[in-house]
Write a protein that holds these residues in place. Structure first.
Motif, short mmCIF file in Angstrom:
data_model
loop_
_atom_site.label_atom_id
_atom_site.label_comp_id
_atom_site.label_asym_id
_atom_site.label_seq_id
_atom_site.Cartn_x
_atom_site.Cartn_y
_atom_site.Cartn_z
N TYR A 88 -4.17 -0.22 5.63
CA TYR A 88 -2.95 -0.34 4.81
C TYR A 88 -2.66 -1.81 4.49
CZ TYR A 88 -2.25 4.54 5.93
OH TYR A 88 -2.41 5.89 6.05
N ALA A 148 0.82 -1.21 0.00
CA ALA A 148 0.00 0.00 0.00
C ALA A 148 0.85 1.26 0.00
CB ALA A 148 -0.93 -0.01 1.21
N PHE A 149 2.00 1.21 0.61
CA PHE A 149 2.85 2.39 0.72
C PHE A 149 3.54 2.70 -0.61
CE2 PHE A 149 2.50 0.33 4.83
CZ PHE A 149 1.87 1.34 5.53
#
Length: 167
Positions: A82, A41-42
């Motif tokens: 996340y 997700a990052f």
């Protein structure tokens, strides 16, 4: 004389499929044996997943081994938004049959501490998986501009940088 050449990358440097295949071929020819591909997700907040998938597919079709390496928030098992998104992203690679490594757990430092503070227990000891003993060099991380161990490979050879290195 470097027996093991591995690469950790986010897999994004071009949107051009031909260029992506050329770079993967160059990596293979240069002796890279394994690629750890950061997908989560990052990374995918700013990196287009389609280009990364093209890179992964080209790597799968090479002699190199490839493994997905996600970053988890709190733990791999935690169901925060996340990690839910990271699991969705990992499923996008299912058709390529790429193994998923354990990845890393985000540690409270830098921007993670600023933007994800609500997920960190303030009583937990902070430990970075990237902290190493500067007198026991086992890996060398090169910055995109060529900086490494107090030198720059565009200005000096790596052997000279290693010889001059003083922790």
């Amino acid at each position: 004389g470097i027996p093991q050449r591995d690469l950790i990358t986010n897999g994004f440097f071009s949107k051009d499929p031909e260029r992506i295949r050329e770079v993967v071929k160059s990596l293979e020819e240069s002796g890279v044996l394994q690629i750890l591909l950061s997908v989560d997700a990052f990374h995918q907040e700013t990196i287009p997943l389609e280009s990364v998938k093209l890179f992964a597919e080209a790597a799968v079709n090479s002699k190199m081994r490839i493994k997905l390496s996600p970053a988890w928030l709190v733990s791999e098992e935690d169901d925060n938004p996340y990690n839910v998104r990271t699991r969705e992203i990992l499923r996008e690679f299912d058709g390529l049959n790429i193994p998923v490594g354990s990845g890393n757990v985000i540690f409270p430092s830098g921007n993670a501490l600023v933007y994800l503070n609500e997920y960190f227990d303030e009583n937990t000891e902070v430990w970075s998986p990237y902290d190493e003993d500067p007198r026991d060099i086992r890996t060398a991380d090169f910055a995109p501009n060529g900086d490494v161990l107090g030198g720059n490979v565009y200005q000096k050879g790596i052997l000279e940088i290693l010889e001059d290195y003083r922790p």
